[in-house]
Structure formats: C-alpha cells, structure tokens
Scaffold this motif. Structure first.
Motif, PDB file in Angstrom:
ATOM      1  N   GLN A 102      -2.280 -23.720  43.120  1.00 17.99           N
ATOM      2  CA  GLN A 102      -3.483 -22.969  43.488  1.00 17.99           C
ATOM      3  C   GLN A 102      -4.648 -23.308  42.555  1.00 17.99           C
ATOM      4  O   GLN A 102      -5.786 -23.502  43.003  1.00 17.99           O
ATOM      5  N   GLU A 154      -0.632 -14.445  46.110  1.00 18.31           N
ATOM      6  CA  GLU A 154      -0.865 -15.674  46.861  1.00 18.31           C
ATOM      7  C   GLU A 154      -1.328 -15.418  48.292  1.00 18.31           C
ATOM      8  O   GLU A 154      -1.862 -16.324  48.947  1.00 18.31           O
ATOM      9  N   THR A 178      -6.525 -17.146  47.344  1.00 22.40           N
ATOM     10  CA  THR A 178      -6.158 -18.529  47.641  1.00 22.40           C
ATOM     11  C   THR A 178      -7.412 -19.350  47.921  1.00 22.40           C
ATOM     12  O   THR A 178      -8.352 -18.865  48.560  1.00 22.40           O
TER      13      THR A 178
END
Length: 614
Positions: free
Chosen positions: A367, A501, A505
């Motif tokens: 990420q 998540e 993101t």
C-alpha cells in the motif's frame, strides 16, 4: 450571551449554591427555559427548541437529552425506570441515532456528557462554591469573568496544531471534558471524570462494514428528517454530500431542496455530477447558485455576532460558507444537511500503515509503495518515517518553532504528527510561548490510540467536529441550523470498525462509502474520480480583499497581545503571491484575529483586548 435563537445550556448541582448560580444566570438573561431537579431547584437552564429536548423521570431519577434526537417513544422512560447506576447510561448515546448531550441525576449525583467524538462538548468551572457545567466554553467564561489564556491563543497561530493542544480552552479556569469522557458531580461536591466510550477496533470486512455504515447513515439522516417540513442540503456533486442528499430524498419524510454552488464549471465538474445525482432523487428540487453570486474567500471576514469557543479557519470564508444557508433561510428551510465529515471517515490515510506494518508487513509495504507513487514521495523519506518508532511524547518533545513544517502533500506524513508551519509574522515572545507549551505537553500527553495511524485518524475527527461546532454557530446566524450526520457517534463507530485496508487504500476513492451507497447514489457519481478545487477562488479572494486584510493589522487584537508583527502581516497580505502566503498560511492568524475581536470577553471589533500582566 448568544443572540436569541442560538441554543445553549448550563447545568447546576442540586444545592443552594447551584440554585444561587442559576438564579444569577436567569437574572442576566431573560426568557431562558428550565428543567428542575426533583427538589424543585434549577438543574438545566438555557435555550432550546421543543423538538430538541427529551426529559424522562422516575421518582428522583431523571435523564435529559438535548440535541438532534430520534423518535424515542417510551424507550427513554423505560430506561430511566430501570436505572440503578449512572454508568448504565454508557451505551445510550451510541445505541440510538442522533447527536445530543446527555444529563442524568441519580441519588444526588449528576452526570453530564457530550458525544463520543466531540460534535457536542462539555465544559466546567468553579463559581461561588459550586461547579457549573455548560455546553459552550465562551458562555461559561463570560458567566464567571474568566481571563483569556494568551498561551492557548498563541498555539493556535501555528497549523496543523496537534489536537490534544487544540482542545485546550482559551480561558483560564475553564476546563474541557475530552470527547468520550463524562463528568460526574457527586452529591458530596466532588468531581469525577470517567471514559464511557472507546473507538472500536478495525476488524470488520468491507461487505459487513458497508451494510453497517448504510444502516447507521440511514438512521442518522432519518433523525433529521423525521419532523417533516422543508429541509435543504449541500449537493456539491462529491460523494459525501451526494450520499446524504440521496438518503434524505429516499426517506421522503421531508421535502428536500438540494443546493449546488459549482462556481465556474469550466474549471470543475461539480455541477455535472450534482445534476446526475438529482436524477435519482425523485421529488427533490435542485437549486443551483449562479457562479457570479458565489462569494470569494475572505469575503465577510469580520462578523461580531458569531461568538465561538475557538478560532475557526472557516472564518476566512464566512460569506462563502454560509451563502447557500442564507438562500435556504429565505426559502423557509428548517434544517440544512451537509456532507462535512465524509473525508474524515472514508478518505483514509497512508499513516494507517505505519502502525499496521509490524503485524502485516507485506500488505503495508504494498500500500505504501502505491501511495509513494501516487504522491511522488521519495523512498528515503518514507523509510525514514517507517523506521521512526518514537513514543507520542517524544514526537511532541521534538517539535520546535525554529523548524517550520511543510503544509503541502509533497512529503509523506506517516508518524504521530505533522510538524506545524511556523509563520514568519510571529513575534519572538510568541514563539517562546509556543515552545514552552510544546515542552509542557510532552511531559504527560497521551495519544488517542496506541498506534500513530489510529491516533491521526481520531485526531482528524476531533479537529473536524470542533470546526463544525464553530461553523454551526456562523450558519445559525443566517437562519438555518446545520446538520452533520457523518459525525453522529454510531456512524463514526460503524466506519472505524472496518478493516484499515478496506478504508485506506491508494487503489480506490472512499471504497467503504462507495460500497455502502451502492444502489442509493447514482452509479455515475459513485464512479467519480475528480474533486472540485476552490484554490483559484482562494487566490482571487486574497487579491480582491488584500486591502481589507492589510487594514486589519492597523488595530490588531493579536498585536495588542504582543503575538504578531503587524508590519510583517501588512506586507504579506498586500503581496498574495509571496512565498509566506502559500498553502493558506494566513488562515490561522486571520481566524485568531477575528475570534479575538468577537469572542474575547464580549469585546466588539473596535475594542481589541490588551495584554494582561497576570
């Protein structure tokens, strides 16, 4: 005291000292409403509308809710009849929709609390042998004649200021109850503060979390529409406001006017997406403000009526921030919905992966790599910040007024805090004062959460709710109360419970809200990847109003306190394109200047406060 129509309340103990203090408040302010203790002494005194209060009693036990309330029916009375301990009320605020203060009396003890995340707050002070509690610090300070805390004002001249420092009340002797904590005044006169709410852990997967967010937002909007009538709402074309308007239109209880102020549509596509959204809102009227009627930033900066608890950066765009509300007041709207808060809950931040890295290193690095590419960060800076595992106190201790932070997004900000920008116009005395506050805070400050990412997320919410309290005060003066469903406790809880998540993101824009609103908001709006930007209007406002801004420093309240260099400010504001004016650096000093002229012990704009020796 606030102008007629602005709601507020004070709460007093069931004692002779409390009765005397309440009598003085009522003597100085006519037309106040009263909820009495079982003894007959005044308990809650202030100004509120009938629909904004619920009172339930069972003998000497009583509970009062003040604010935006859902349809309670007999549920509150049933709960009061079963109440045996004030701590049993911990789940009340997060178990029902709405946004309200809670007050309760049981066996001589009095409990008072705001909301879990700060949209409604509580303050208290000592006055003539009794503790007095209120929902507004400025009014409480005026009631007891509290002195200005110059150091607290000085700190607000730098941005971004860590929220734990920004929560400090601006008057000596007036204390704030932190969000998520309640205040109990015991029968023997002692004070007790206890945490009643903790944010949920982010463990819920996307599909389940989206369903919870959809349900919570639907209930939050219904709490605003349930009285019917005519209401209005912002419809910028962005996902946040579009979601709120879509839910209000879908509810159908109230007649909705969706309001759009697109400005110059050759520069942004807000108008296009707003019109697209309205197509899926049957029965909704769409009001579009002509572009030449949208005020520039810095228009209407001086307003001696809006007396807020803290300076607000929205003061620099007062006319712009309230223009739609003003138009809707003319139409007879009883309430104006806004999408403010959506960014705080759903936009997500790369800082979340700083805390997640030790537990899920592969996901976090994937990420962060994408965020680095998206924002053109250097790996050196990213890795250096990831390796920084200092405590929150150590990070605070490292702050220095001799090193100015970068307000742009060109550098990563993954740690506990973003070093604040230190303006060139602060005096040496002001800088020294701020440095002392940084050092003192570092001794005992506690973060909002164990990890920097969750701390930063909660910090943004606390700052956002505080800003909205100030904006609500400004907007109310044009005639229509403001509603912020995203900041309801149960909505925030639903959002924060979702896995990191699935919320933060670089691969998707607000994925949790998108999933929650699927089938409710037009698909084209959910797929939008652009965002309107008012930076050109801000720059234009600086040029248009530069003479007015420069004139502020001729009789500056901040200069009278010795906090800013008037000549440096005068030169900077006459040169809007200069480096020191970049990234809205002028906003904090303007907000503080306007606040001092309007809120300092009731001083008018021509009565600048003078520095005290105390």
């Amino acid at each position: 005291m606030p102008s007629r129509g602005t709601p507020f309340f004070f709460a007093f103990s069931d004692s002779e000292a409390g009765r005397f203090a309440a009598r003085r408040l009522r003597r100085e302010n006519t037309g106040l409403r009263v909820v009495a203790h079982a003894s007959g002494r005044p308990w809650v005194v202030g100004r509120w509308a009938d629909e904004d209060i619920a009172v339930a009693r069972a003998g000497s036990t009583a509970v009062v809710l003040i604010g935006t309330l859902p349809e309670l029916c007999d549920r509150l009375t049933d709960r009061v009849e079963r109440l045996r301990d004030l701590d049993e009320l911990d789940t009340l605020s997060t178990s029902v929709a709405g946004d309200f203060h809670l007050l309760a009396c049981l066996a001589g003890d009095m409990r008072v609390q705001g909301t879990a995340y700060g949209s409604r707050r509580i303050f208290h002070t000592r006055s003539q042998d009794t503790e007095v509690v209120a929902d507004r610090a400025a009014l409480l300070a005026e009631f007891v004649g509290a002195r200005l805390d110059e150091a607290a004002v000085a700190m607000r001249l730098v941005q971004p200021l860590p929220a734990l420092l920004a929560e400090r009340v601006l008057w000596h002797g007036v204390s704030a109850v932190p969000p998520g904590r309640q205040l109990t005044l015991q029968a023997d006169g002692r004070l007790r503060s206890r945490r009643w709410h903790r944010p949920p852990e982010p463990r819920v997967p996307l599909a389940q979390g989206a369903a919870a967010v959809r349900s919570a937002l639907t209930d939050a909007v219904a709490a605003r529409t349930r009285l019917g009538g005519l209401i209005s709402g912002d419809l910028s074309g962005g996902m946040d406001s579009t979601s709120i308007c879509s839910l209000a239109a879908r509810d159908g209880t109230a007649k909705l006017i969706a309001c759009t102020a697109p400005g110059d549509e050759s520069e942004n596509d807000d108008g296009f997406y707003a019109r697209l959204a309205v197509e899926k809102m049957p029965g909704t009227e769409h009001f579009v403000l002509p572009k030449d009627e949208l005020p520039l930033f810095y228009s209407g900066i001086l307003d001696e009526h809006s007396r807020t608890d803290t300076p607000s950066i929205f003061a620099v765009s007062r006319d712009r921030a309230t223009v739609l509300n003003s138009r809707m007041a003319e139409r007879g709207s009883r309430l104006h919905l806004t999408g403010y808060g959506g960014d705080h809950l759903f936009l997500g931040s790369a800082a979340q992966y700083h805390g997640l890295l030790p537990r899920r290193p592969v996901l976090s690095l994937q990420q962060l790599r994408a965020y680095r590419i998206l924002f053109s960060w250097s790996w050196h800076e990213v890795l250096a910040q990831l390796a920084d595992r200092r405590s929150y106190r150590s990070a605070l201790a490292s702050l220095s007024v001799h090193r100015s932070g970068d307000l742009s997004i060109s550098a990563p900000a993954l740690g506990w805090l973003v070093p604040p920008h230190i303006p060139v116009w602060l005096t040496g005395d002001c800088r020294a004062m701020i440095q002392r506050q940084f050092a003192e805070a570092a001794h005992n400050a506690e973060p909002y959460a164990p990890t920097s990412g969750r701390h930063r997320e909660l910090e943004a919410i606390h700052v956002g709710t505080q800003e909205m309290r100030a904006v609500s005060e400004m907007v109310r003066h044009v005639g229509v109360p403001l509603a912020t469903p995203y900041f309801d406790d149960h909505v925030i809880d639903a959002a924060l419970s979702v896995r990191i998540e699935d919320r933060a993101t670089p691969w998707a824009y607000k994925p949790l809200l998108t999933e929650a609103m699927r089938g409710i908001v037009a698909d084209g709006c959910l797929a939008r990847t652009t965002k309107g930007d008012g930076s050109r209007d801000e720059t234009g406002g600086l040029y248009r109003h530069r003479d007015e801004l420069a004139a502020l420093w001729d009789d500056s309240a901040l200069t009278a306190l010795g906090l800013v260099d008037a000549e440096a400010l005068r030169q900077s504001t006459t040169r809007p394109g200069s480096p020191e004016m970049q990234d809205s650096a002028i906003s904090s000093v303007l907000a503080c200047e306007v606040w001092l002229r309007t809120a300092y012990n009731g001083a008018s704009r021509n009565e600048a406060p003078r520095r005290t020796t105390a």
